[in-house]
Design an enzyme around this catalytic site. Structure first.
Site, mmCIF file in Angstrom:
data_model
loop_
_atom_site.group_PDB
_atom_site.id
_atom_site.type_symbol
_atom_site.label_atom_id
_atom_site.label_comp_id
_atom_site.label_asym_id
_atom_site.label_seq_id
_atom_site.Cartn_x
_atom_site.Cartn_y
_atom_site.Cartn_z
ATOM 1 N N CYS A 267 -51.003 30.682 -23.947
ATOM 2 C CA CYS A 267 -50.112 29.570 -23.592
ATOM 3 C C CYS A 267 -50.728 28.691 -22.501
ATOM 4 O O CYS A 267 -50.951 29.153 -21.382
ATOM 5 C CB CYS A 267 -48.778 30.153 -23.135
ATOM 6 S SG CYS A 267 -47.649 28.982 -22.371
ATOM 7 N N CYS B 166 -48.507 28.174 -19.385
ATOM 8 C CA CYS B 166 -48.478 29.431 -18.622
ATOM 9 C C CYS B 166 -49.696 29.530 -17.714
ATOM 10 O O CYS B 166 -49.597 29.976 -16.564
ATOM 11 C CB CYS B 166 -48.453 30.634 -19.558
ATOM 12 S SG CYS B 166 -47.018 30.713 -20.640
#
Length: 144
Positions: free
Chosen positions: A69, A72
């Site tokens: 991600c 993230c």
């Protein structure tokens, strides 16, 4: 005219390679090396509930993430920096690919998701990457 293939086409895709050093720390390995006295902890399905109900005088920040991600990866160093600056904060990292049960129990449908716990009670949550100032405002608001 199309020629026939003597061997079937390979339909599996290779695994995506995630660099070992994503940010200043290695998300896939270093968190598991932290000991219990550290303020950066990697949770498992078995340890999550114990970690969020941890020390009563601490603010527990839970970061639900995945190695693949992008947002993230942007949020991770911000969260680490905030925890390093304040002894009263603990960061619990939950990899949703490895801790599917915990992610389902807490209705995590989008990552990154950050939850704030105080005395074992969830006080607040935000979704998506944010600047450090906005993360700090969130913590100040919900950790009272």
């Amino acid at each position: 005219m199309l020629a026939s293939l003597s061997t079937p086409l390979k339909t599996t895709f290779p695994k995506l390679v995630v660099p070992l050093a994503v940010n200043r720390f290695n998300l896939t390995q270093n968190f598991k090396r932290f000991n219990s006295t550290s303020r950066l902890i990697e949770a498992t399905d078995g340890t999550f509930n114990k970690l969020i109900s941890g020390p009563k005088d601490k603010t527990i920040l839970v970061d639900f993430y995945a190695n693949w991600c992008g947002p993230c990866k942007m949020l991770a160093p911000i969260m680490e920096e905030i925890v390093e600056e304040d002894e009263n904060k603990v960061l619990v990292k939950v990899n949703i690919d490895e801790c599917r049960k915990t992610a389902l129990e807490h209705n995590i449908t989008t990552i990154p998701t950050v939850q704030l716990y105080k005395n074992g009670v969830k006080r607040g949550e935000f979704i998506g990457a944010r600047r450090k100032g906005l993360v700090q405002m969130f913590i100040d608001e919900y950790s009272k």
